[in-house]
Design a protein around this motif. Structure first.
Motif, mmCIF file in Angstrom:
data_model
loop_
_atom_site.group_PDB
_atom_site.id
_atom_site.type_symbol
_atom_site.label_atom_id
_atom_site.label_comp_id
_atom_site.label_asym_id
_atom_site.label_seq_id
_atom_site.Cartn_x
_atom_site.Cartn_y
_atom_site.Cartn_z
ATOM 1 N N PRO A 153 45.073 54.344 35.429
ATOM 2 C CA PRO A 153 45.131 54.826 36.810
ATOM 3 C C PRO A 153 46.486 54.950 37.214
ATOM 4 O O PRO A 153 47.644 54.334 36.955
ATOM 5 N N THR A 154 46.566 55.864 38.200
ATOM 6 C CA THR A 154 47.815 55.960 39.111
ATOM 7 C C THR A 154 47.665 55.892 40.526
ATOM 8 O O THR A 154 46.461 56.391 41.126
ATOM 9 N N ALA A 155 48.508 55.589 41.637
ATOM 10 C CA ALA A 155 48.120 55.590 43.003
ATOM 11 C C ALA A 155 46.945 54.546 43.252
ATOM 12 O O ALA A 155 45.977 54.741 44.208
ATOM 13 N N ALA A 156 46.775 53.567 42.624
ATOM 14 C CA ALA A 156 45.763 52.629 42.624
ATOM 15 C C ALA A 156 46.420 51.383 43.159
ATOM 16 O O ALA A 156 47.637 50.971 43.086
ATOM 17 N N PHE A 157 45.500 50.615 44.030
ATOM 18 C CA PHE A 157 45.997 49.135 44.563
ATOM 19 C C PHE A 157 45.072 48.074 43.811
ATOM 20 O O PHE A 157 43.756 47.902 44.240
ATOM 21 N N VAL A 158 45.325 47.280 43.122
ATOM 22 C CA VAL A 158 44.712 46.312 42.226
ATOM 23 C C VAL A 158 44.914 45.026 42.672
ATOM 24 O O VAL A 158 46.264 44.539 42.710
ATOM 25 N N GLY A 159 44.007 44.228 42.854
ATOM 26 C CA GLY A 159 44.122 42.668 43.421
ATOM 27 C C GLY A 159 43.558 41.863 42.141
ATOM 28 O O GLY A 159 42.768 42.317 41.412
ATOM 29 N N GLU A 160 44.316 40.444 42.001
ATOM 30 C CA GLU A 160 43.621 39.684 41.252
ATOM 31 C C GLU A 160 42.222 39.064 41.767
ATOM 32 O O GLU A 160 42.180 38.583 42.964
ATOM 33 N N ASP A 161 41.263 39.012 40.761
ATOM 34 C CA ASP A 161 40.066 38.529 41.088
ATOM 35 C C ASP A 161 39.199 37.642 40.237
ATOM 36 O O ASP A 161 38.055 37.376 40.177
ATOM 37 N N GLY A 162 40.232 37.461 38.995
ATOM 38 C CA GLY A 162 39.555 36.787 37.825
ATOM 39 C C GLY A 162 39.015 37.521 37.022
ATOM 40 O O GLY A 162 38.678 37.028 35.786
ATOM 41 N N THR A 163 38.890 38.824 37.276
ATOM 42 C CA THR A 163 38.221 39.737 35.952
ATOM 43 C C THR A 163 39.106 40.105 35.126
ATOM 44 O O THR A 163 40.324 40.272 35.378
ATOM 45 N N ALA A 164 38.753 40.906 34.032
ATOM 46 C CA ALA A 164 39.538 41.441 33.212
ATOM 47 C C ALA A 164 40.660 42.383 33.705
ATOM 48 O O ALA A 164 41.958 42.415 33.413
ATOM 49 N N GLU A 165 40.081 43.348 34.500
ATOM 50 C CA GLU A 165 41.018 44.503 35.047
ATOM 51 C C GLU A 165 41.425 44.344 36.478
ATOM 52 O O GLU A 165 41.881 45.090 37.043
ATOM 53 N N GLY A 166 40.906 43.257 37.284
ATOM 54 C CA GLY A 166 41.162 43.213 38.565
ATOM 55 C C GLY A 166 40.298 43.876 39.316
ATOM 56 O O GLY A 166 39.323 44.646 38.834
ATOM 57 N N ARG A 167 40.578 43.929 40.671
ATOM 58 C CA ARG A 167 39.620 44.524 41.716
ATOM 59 C C ARG A 167 40.272 45.699 42.380
ATOM 60 O O ARG A 167 41.429 45.387 42.946
ATOM 61 N N LEU A 168 39.781 46.695 42.399
ATOM 62 C CA LEU A 168 40.497 47.878 43.351
ATOM 63 C C LEU A 168 40.382 47.273 44.843
ATOM 64 O O LEU A 168 39.279 47.229 45.385
ATOM 65 N N LEU A 169 41.573 47.541 45.471
ATOM 66 C CA LEU A 169 41.563 47.294 46.820
ATOM 67 C C LEU A 169 41.693 48.690 47.786
ATOM 68 O O LEU A 169 42.220 49.707 47.322
ATOM 69 N N ASP A 170 41.096 48.478 48.915
ATOM 70 C CA ASP A 170 41.378 49.714 49.614
ATOM 71 C C ASP A 170 42.928 49.697 50.479
ATOM 72 O O ASP A 170 43.367 48.600 50.753
ATOM 73 N N TRP A 171 43.232 50.816 50.471
ATOM 74 C CA TRP A 171 44.828 51.098 51.095
ATOM 75 C C TRP A 171 44.572 50.475 52.554
ATOM 76 O O TRP A 171 45.676 49.933 53.079
#
Length: 255
Positions: A237-255
């Motif tokens: 991905p590009t232009a993504a906002f990813v947060g730590e949530d304990g899952t393998a790839e993290g969680r996409l956050l809203d801008w």
């Protein structure tokens, strides 16, 4: 011997402690030559020694992210030693006053923006020519869920640190991270056709100096998603906002 190094290279700013040092460690463990950016030479050298003692190729890089001449000098050194740059992690950041917005002086907001926003632009522009020389450059900006306008407006923290209806209103820090998010998207759009991926990350509520070490996560845990984004494969991905949530790839956050 400029341009002869084929090893993967990375720069991490503000890397003498906390999340930055943990990111440098993880990238080193992944096989990168890591330039450990720090303004304080004594602390930077100490972190370098610590990580090199672990068998990692980590090199102290004197870098004051708020100074254009310092950023240019850092770029020149990397160009001479490595010839390219595979990943830039803009981790250096500062907190701000915890007062209400109406009680926060504008000068305090400017001070926070100098490091959290303008310095990221300074460093990125200085190092971008080296990222363009890499097969697949990666830029990661360390942001915060507090910079999300959507989550702030809803007063809902998807990471679960704050209960629904509670969202800290820290003018300097929150808005600086919102601005950083906008910077992230803008660079991502410019670079979409180059293979360089640009993303933002919220590493979670990590125990660092900024929060008085009150966070629930360790710096090592907070480094996981930044390193994931710094080592994305082709098609990531590009232009993504990813947060730590304990899952393998993290969680996409809203801008």
């Amino acid at each position: 011997m400029s341009g002869t190094t084929t090893a993967r290279t990375a720069v991490v700013t503000g890397a003498n402690k906390g999340i930055g040092r943990a990111i440098a460690r993880r990238l080193g463990q992944a096989g990168h030559t890591v330039y450990l950016g720090a303004r304080d030479e004594q602390r930077g050298r100490a972190a370098e020694r610590e990580l090199r003692a672990e068998g990692l190729d980590v090199r102290f890089l004197h870098l004051d992210v708020t100074d254009e001449a310092s950023a240019a000098s850092a770029a020149e050194r990397i160009a001479q030693e490595a010839g390219h740059l595979d990943a830039l992690v803009n981790n250096a950041g500062v907190g701000g006053p915890l007062s209400t917005p109406s009680e926060t002086p504008a000068d305090e907001v400017r001070r926070v923006y100098e490091t959290n926003v303008f310095a990221v632009i300074t460093v990125t522009n200085a190092l971008l020519p080296l990222l363009r020389r890499a097969p697949a450059g990666r830029i990661v900006n360390v942001s915060s869920v507090l910079g999300s306008l959507a989550h702030a407006a809803a007063r809902k923290d998807p990471t679960g640190v704050f209960p629904d209806g509670v969202f800290p209103a820290h003018l300097a820090y929150n808005t600086s991270k919102a601005a950083l998010n906008a910077v992230t998207v803008t660079y991502a759009n410019e670079l979409r056709d180059t293979g360089i991926l640009v993303n933002a990350v919220s590493p979670g509520w990590v125990a660092t100096d900024i929060n008085g070490h009150q966070g629930a996560l360790t710096p090592e845990q907070g480094a996981r998603i930044p390193v994931l984004l710094a080592t994305l494969g082709e098609g990531g991905p590009t232009a993504a906002f990813v947060g730590e949530d304990g899952t393998a790839e993290g969680r996409l956050l809203d801008w």
